[in-house]
Design a protein around this motif. Structure first.
Motif, PDB file in Angstrom:
ATOM      1  N   VAL A  64      39.248  43.335  36.706  1.00  0.00           N
ATOM      2  CA  VAL A  64      39.501  42.452  37.980  1.00  0.00           C
ATOM      3  C   VAL A  64      38.368  42.221  38.561  1.00  0.00           C
ATOM      4  O   VAL A  64      37.824  41.073  38.751  1.00  0.00           O
ATOM      5  CB  VAL A  64      40.825  43.021  38.570  1.00  0.00           C
ATOM      6  N   ALA A  65      37.637  43.499  39.041  1.00  0.00           N
ATOM      7  CA  ALA A  65      36.723  43.367  39.892  1.00  0.00           C
ATOM      8  C   ALA A  65      35.127  42.952  39.173  1.00  0.00           C
ATOM      9  O   ALA A  65      34.323  42.339  39.769  1.00  0.00           O
ATOM     10  CB  ALA A  65      36.379  44.610  40.763  1.00  0.00           C
ATOM     11  N   THR A 111      44.917  43.952  47.090  1.00  0.00           N
ATOM     12  CA  THR A 111      45.373  43.197  46.088  1.00  0.00           C
ATOM     13  C   THR A 111      44.412  41.777  46.026  1.00  0.00           C
ATOM     14  O   THR A 111      44.439  41.465  45.106  1.00  0.00           O
ATOM     15  CB  THR A 111      46.642  42.573  46.377  1.00  0.00           C
ATOM     16  N   PHE A 112      43.989  41.392  47.012  1.00  0.00           N
ATOM     17  CA  PHE A 112      43.021  40.341  47.179  1.00  0.00           C
ATOM     18  C   PHE A 112      41.496  40.706  47.250  1.00  0.00           C
ATOM     19  O   PHE A 112      40.626  40.264  46.390  1.00  0.00           O
ATOM     20  CB  PHE A 112      43.232  39.684  48.756  1.00  0.00           C
ATOM     21  N   THR A 113      41.070  41.988  47.813  1.00  0.00           N
ATOM     22  CA  THR A 113      39.696  42.178  47.743  1.00  0.00           C
ATOM     23  C   THR A 113      39.316  42.930  46.230  1.00  0.00           C
ATOM     24  O   THR A 113      38.086  42.899  46.082  1.00  0.00           O
ATOM     25  CB  THR A 113      39.377  43.543  48.848  1.00  0.00           C
ATOM     26  N   HIS A 173      39.355  41.561  43.881  1.00  0.00           N
ATOM     27  CA  HIS A 173      38.600  40.189  43.067  1.00  0.00           C
ATOM     28  C   HIS A 173      37.348  40.152  43.522  1.00  0.00           C
ATOM     29  O   HIS A 173      36.369  39.522  42.760  1.00  0.00           O
ATOM     30  CB  HIS A 173      39.186  39.044  43.082  1.00  0.00           C
ATOM     31  N   ASN A 174      36.681  41.052  44.440  1.00  0.00           N
ATOM     32  CA  ASN A 174      34.997  40.856  44.795  1.00  0.00           C
ATOM     33  C   ASN A 174      34.656  42.272  44.656  1.00  0.00           C
ATOM     34  O   ASN A 174      35.208  43.031  45.039  1.00  0.00           O
ATOM     35  CB  ASN A 174      35.125  40.410  46.220  1.00  0.00           C
ATOM     36  N   LYS A 175      33.605  42.333  44.071  1.00  0.00           N
ATOM     37  CA  LYS A 175      32.924  43.754  43.776  1.00  0.00           C
ATOM     38  C   LYS A 175      32.740  44.721  44.960  1.00  0.00           C
ATOM     39  O   LYS A 175      33.110  45.476  45.132  1.00  0.00           O
ATOM     40  CB  LYS A 175      31.556  43.549  43.001  1.00  0.00           C
ATOM     41  N   ALA A 228      36.110  45.015  46.971  1.00  0.00           N
ATOM     42  CA  ALA A 228      36.855  46.136  46.239  1.00  0.00           C
ATOM     43  C   ALA A 228      36.426  47.502  46.666  1.00  0.00           C
ATOM     44  O   ALA A 228      37.136  48.314  46.620  1.00  0.00           O
ATOM     45  CB  ALA A 228      36.681  45.820  44.681  1.00  0.00           C
ATOM     46  N   THR A 266      46.298  44.500  39.847  1.00  0.00           N
ATOM     47  CA  THR A 266      46.288  44.409  41.231  1.00  0.00           C
ATOM     48  C   THR A 266      47.869  44.680  41.621  1.00  0.00           C
ATOM     49  O   THR A 266      47.905  45.189  42.827  1.00  0.00           O
ATOM     50  CB  THR A 266      45.751  43.309  41.885  1.00  0.00           C
TER      51      THR A 266
END
Length: 404
Positions: free
Chosen positions: A229-230, A282-284, A286-288, A291, A354
């Motif tokens: 994901v990340a 759950t939302f963060t 998706h960003n390195k 995250a 997630t």
């Protein structure tokens, strides 16, 4: 702090390493045995359930011997279980090795927490417990990342063999540094079991199950979440686990410091913050960068609950704390098992890697509700006790008859 706490921290370091290192190696273990990642997650669930069963069982057996002797025996069981995991030719035998290892976990931390609390003044108990648990958090900074790196570079079997060696080191550390401690006087099974009739003890354990379970819902599947994901590489998982360990280390210190000052407000803050952080994960995820920051927060908020929850149980089960302390460690792992199982379900249902974060957020929020309920009951009990105390009244002066 007494030097004996260092010996307890050494044992905690070994236990922390074996408990958490498997999460960073789930993909490798799953590939080696030809099972799915959710199936490999049973290594986490099985370990956690073994702690739940082993904590009271081993603690009750330990009432027959001195506490130092029991701690040494537990480290021996720990070393044997990890060696079995390292040599296991099949996945079921690997699971057996994990369960054998887990039998030492709950009783070690349970008995160790009681010993740590008895070594210091009453107003330093939470700090002493936190010092012992520092070994667990340092394991997540050093032991787990190093074990993950070795497992990915050379093979996961070597990692577990190394952890078995850590168990031997822990055994000798306890033998050298912990003072002789005879079997506690007045240790009776009935008295220990009676502590569970206190509703506050039960509520504290419920907070433990749900609160720390929230953490494990996310971190059990941290490797696939961060890689799929990340967008991190497999090698980056090692450093992400270091970051998680730093968060746990800081949270443990903060929890131990402030639990001695304001225990319940500390729990409100950490459990509420944990629920929010897990929901955001759950939302963060998706960003390195986001995250990584959220992972740090989850580790810090999750472990900040450990010293106050353990102290809460010791306070409420005063007079017979050993079994309650060990069972509360089992409660931590019951939460881990529940969360790992629920996380595997939502992943297998197709909700993605997630989805366990939402599971964790709901569990942490439920723990906060229990904390508020516990405090309300405590206030009500105190009010009733005050009302039951008769107020002193001044008797009217006796009338003295006057004779004429």
């Amino acid at each position: 702090m007494p030097l004996a706490l260092l010996a307890l921290a050494i044992g905690a370091f070994g236990i922390g390493t074996t408990e958490f290192v498997v999460m960073g190696l789930l993909p490798q273990i799953a590939d080696d045995f030809g099972v799915s990642i959710p199936s490999a997650g049973f290594l986490v669930t099985g370990y956690a359930l073994g702690v739940v069963v082993g904590a009271p069982l081993m603690t009750l057996l330990g009432t027959k011997v001195g506490r130092k002797t029991m701690l040494m025996l537990l480290m021996g069981v720990f070393a044997v279980g990890n060696l079995l995991s390292a040599l296991a030719p099949t996945f079921p035998l690997m699971l057996v090795g994990r369960i054998v290892t887990s039998l030492a976990h709950g009783a070690f931390f349970g008995i160790g927490a009681v010993v740590a609390a008895e070594l210091v003044a009453p107003h330093k108990k939470a700090g002493a417990i936190a010092t012992m648990f520092t070994g667990l958090t340092v394991a997540n900074i050093v032991g787990v990342p190093l074990g993950t790196f070795i497992g990915q570079a050379v093979g996961w079997r070597l990692t577990f063999a190394g952890v078995a060696a850590l168990g031997v080191v822990g055994l000798f550390g306890i033998a050298k540094l912990v003072p002789p401690m005879p079997r506690p006087e007045g240790a009776h099974l009935r008295r220990e079991v009676d502590a569970f009739r206190n509703v506050q003890v039960v509520l504290a354990m419920g907070m433990t199950v749900l609160g720390f379970g929230g953490v494990f819902a996310a971190v059990t599947y941290i490797a696939p979440m961060m890689t799929h994901v990340a967008g991190y590489s497999d090698g980056a998982v090692t450093w992400l686990l270091v970051l998680l360990g730093i968060g746990m280390f800081l949270g443990n210190l903060i929890g131990g410091r402030y639990a001695d000052r304001a225990l319940m407000p500390m729990l409100y803050t950490t459990l509420g913050g944990l629920a929010v952080a897990l929901a955001l994960f759950t939302f963060t995820a998706h960003n390195k960068i986001l995250a990584a920051v959220t992972l740090l927060l989850v580790g810090a908020l999750g472990f900040a609950t450990v010293p106050p929850l353990q102290k809460r149980v010791l306070d409420q089960a005063h007079g017979a704390p050993t079994l309650a302390s060990a069972v509360n460690i089992g409660a931590f792992n019951l939460g881990n098992a529940l969360a790992a199982w629920l996380g595997g379900i939502v992943i297998s249902a197709g909700f993605g890697y997630t989805a366990p974060n939402w599971v964790g957020a709901l569990l942490a929020a439920a723990a906060l509700v229990l904390a508020l309920w516990s405090a309300a009951l405590e206030r009500r009990t105190s009010a009733r006790a005050e009302a039951a105390v008769p107020t002193a009244t001044v008797a009217p002066a006796a009338r003295i008859p006057v004779h004429h």
